[in-house]
Design a protein around this motif. Structure first.
Motif, PDB file in Angstrom:
ATOM      1  N   ARG A   4       0.883  -1.157   0.000  1.00  0.00           N
ATOM      2  CA  ARG A   4       0.000   0.000   0.000  1.00  0.00           C
ATOM      3  C   ARG A   4       0.925   1.211   0.000  1.00  0.00           C
ATOM      4  O   ARG A   4       2.011   1.181   0.594  1.00  0.00           O
ATOM      5  N   LEU A   5       0.537   2.279  -0.646  1.00  0.00           N
ATOM      6  CA  LEU A   5       1.389   3.450  -0.769  1.00  0.00           C
ATOM      7  C   LEU A   5       1.779   4.017   0.592  1.00  0.00           C
ATOM      8  O   LEU A   5       2.943   4.368   0.812  1.00  0.00           O
ATOM      9  N   THR A  20      13.725  -2.709  -3.155  1.00  0.00           N
ATOM     10  CA  THR A  20      14.228  -2.558  -4.518  1.00  0.00           C
ATOM     11  C   THR A  20      13.107  -2.671  -5.555  1.00  0.00           C
ATOM     12  O   THR A  20      13.230  -2.136  -6.642  1.00  0.00           O
ATOM     13  N   GLU A  21      12.036  -3.355  -5.207  1.00  0.00           N
ATOM     14  CA  GLU A  21      10.891  -3.494  -6.103  1.00  0.00           C
ATOM     15  C   GLU A  21       9.632  -3.089  -5.354  1.00  0.00           C
ATOM     16  O   GLU A  21       9.436  -3.475  -4.196  1.00  0.00           O
ATOM     17  N   LEU A  22       8.786  -2.316  -6.024  1.00  0.00           N
ATOM     18  CA  LEU A  22       7.575  -1.823  -5.380  1.00  0.00           C
ATOM     19  C   LEU A  22       6.404  -1.966  -6.336  1.00  0.00           C
ATOM     20  O   LEU A  22       6.385  -1.368  -7.414  1.00  0.00           O
ATOM     21  N   ASP A  23       5.445  -2.787  -5.957  1.00  0.00           N
ATOM     22  CA  ASP A  23       4.253  -3.039  -6.764  1.00  0.00           C
ATOM     23  C   ASP A  23       3.078  -2.308  -6.132  1.00  0.00           C
ATOM     24  O   ASP A  23       2.575  -2.718  -5.082  1.00  0.00           O
ATOM     25  N   GLY A  28      -5.419   2.690  -6.179  1.00  0.00           N
ATOM     26  CA  GLY A  28      -6.271   3.877  -6.105  1.00  0.00           C
ATOM     27  C   GLY A  28      -5.471   5.158  -5.939  1.00  0.00           C
ATOM     28  O   GLY A  28      -5.976   6.146  -5.406  1.00  0.00           O
ATOM     29  N   ILE A  29      -4.227   5.150  -6.390  1.00  0.00           N
ATOM     30  CA  ILE A  29      -3.354   6.318  -6.238  1.00  0.00           C
ATOM     31  C   ILE A  29      -3.837   7.437  -7.147  1.00  0.00           C
ATOM     32  O   ILE A  29      -4.014   7.256  -8.349  1.00  0.00           O
ATOM     33  N   ARG A  30      -4.061   8.592  -6.538  1.00  0.00           N
ATOM     34  CA  ARG A  30      -4.496   9.784  -7.268  1.00  0.00           C
ATOM     35  C   ARG A  30      -3.329  10.760  -7.351  1.00  0.00           C
ATOM     36  O   ARG A  30      -2.243  10.478  -6.878  1.00  0.00           O
ATOM     37  N   ASP A  31      -3.580  11.904  -7.935  1.00  0.00           N
ATOM     38  CA  ASP A  31      -2.512  12.870  -8.183  1.00  0.00           C
ATOM     39  C   ASP A  31      -1.786  13.319  -6.919  1.00  0.00           C
ATOM     40  O   ASP A  31      -0.560  13.409  -6.920  1.00  0.00           O
ATOM     41  N   LYS A  32      -2.495  13.581  -5.858  1.00  0.00           N
ATOM     42  CA  LYS A  32      -1.846  14.038  -4.622  1.00  0.00           C
ATOM     43  C   LYS A  32      -0.844  12.996  -4.114  1.00  0.00           C
ATOM     44  O   LYS A  32       0.287  13.326  -3.763  1.00  0.00           O
ATOM     45  N   GLU A  33      -1.254  11.745  -4.083  1.00  0.00           N
ATOM     46  CA  GLU A  33      -0.372  10.677  -3.618  1.00  0.00           C
ATOM     47  C   GLU A  33       0.782  10.445  -4.592  1.00  0.00           C
ATOM     48  O   GLU A  33       1.909  10.188  -4.185  1.00  0.00           O
ATOM     49  N   ALA A  34       0.495  10.553  -5.892  1.00  0.00           N
ATOM     50  CA  ALA A  34       1.541  10.349  -6.900  1.00  0.00           C
ATOM     51  C   ALA A  34       2.617  11.424  -6.798  1.00  0.00           C
ATOM     52  O   ALA A  34       3.802  11.147  -6.984  1.00  0.00           O
ATOM     53  N   LEU A  50       9.318  -0.187 -10.293  1.00  0.00           N
ATOM     54  CA  LEU A  50       8.140   0.443  -9.704  1.00  0.00           C
ATOM     55  C   LEU A  50       6.950   0.241 -10.627  1.00  0.00           C
ATOM     56  O   LEU A  50       6.974   0.626 -11.792  1.00  0.00           O
ATOM     57  N   CYS A  51       5.914  -0.388 -10.104  1.00  0.00           N
ATOM     58  CA  CYS A  51       4.687  -0.625 -10.865  1.00  0.00           C
ATOM     59  C   CYS A  51       3.582   0.274 -10.330  1.00  0.00           C
ATOM     60  O   CYS A  51       3.175   0.148  -9.171  1.00  0.00           O
ATOM     61  N   LEU A  52       3.113   1.187 -11.174  1.00  0.00           N
ATOM     62  CA  LEU A  52       2.032   2.109 -10.806  1.00  0.00           C
ATOM     63  C   LEU A  52       0.823   1.945 -11.723  1.00  0.00           C
ATOM     64  O   LEU A  52      -0.013   2.828 -11.819  1.00  0.00           O
TER      65      LEU A  52
END
Length: 84
Positions: A4-5, A20-23, A28-34, A50-52
């Motif tokens: 989870r973010l 080293t790897e983040l999935d 549900g990541i929106r602009d503020k979190e991104a 990094l997978c977004l």
């Protein structure tokens, strides 16, 4: 490993070498979190993958992530498909 973010951001910010790897697929990541993620990526030197995908990241946040990559030399794989 899927995260989870909110759990991953502190690890990114502190440059946790074991991360080293983040999935973050379908988080549900929106602009503020991104944008917060982009800021953390500027200082991180361990993340390589990094997978977004399948979030709600818009153009402005995608640009912020791209700008962060100018300071990040460790990230070699980035997935952004299926966003706004």
């Amino acid at each position: 490993m899927s995260y989870r973010l909110n759990d991953a951001l502190p690890r990114l910010r502190t440059n946790d070498a074991s991360l080293t790897e983040l999935d973050l697929w379908d988080n549900g990541i929106r602009d503020k979190e991104a944008k917060a993620l982009a800021d953390a990526l500027k200082r991180n030197a361990s993340i390589t993958c990094l997978c977004l995908g399948r979030n709600k990241i818009g153009d402005e946040s995608a640009i912020a992530i791209a700008d962060a990559l100018k300071s990040n030399s460790s990230l070699t794989d980035l997935v952004l498909h299926h966003n706004k």
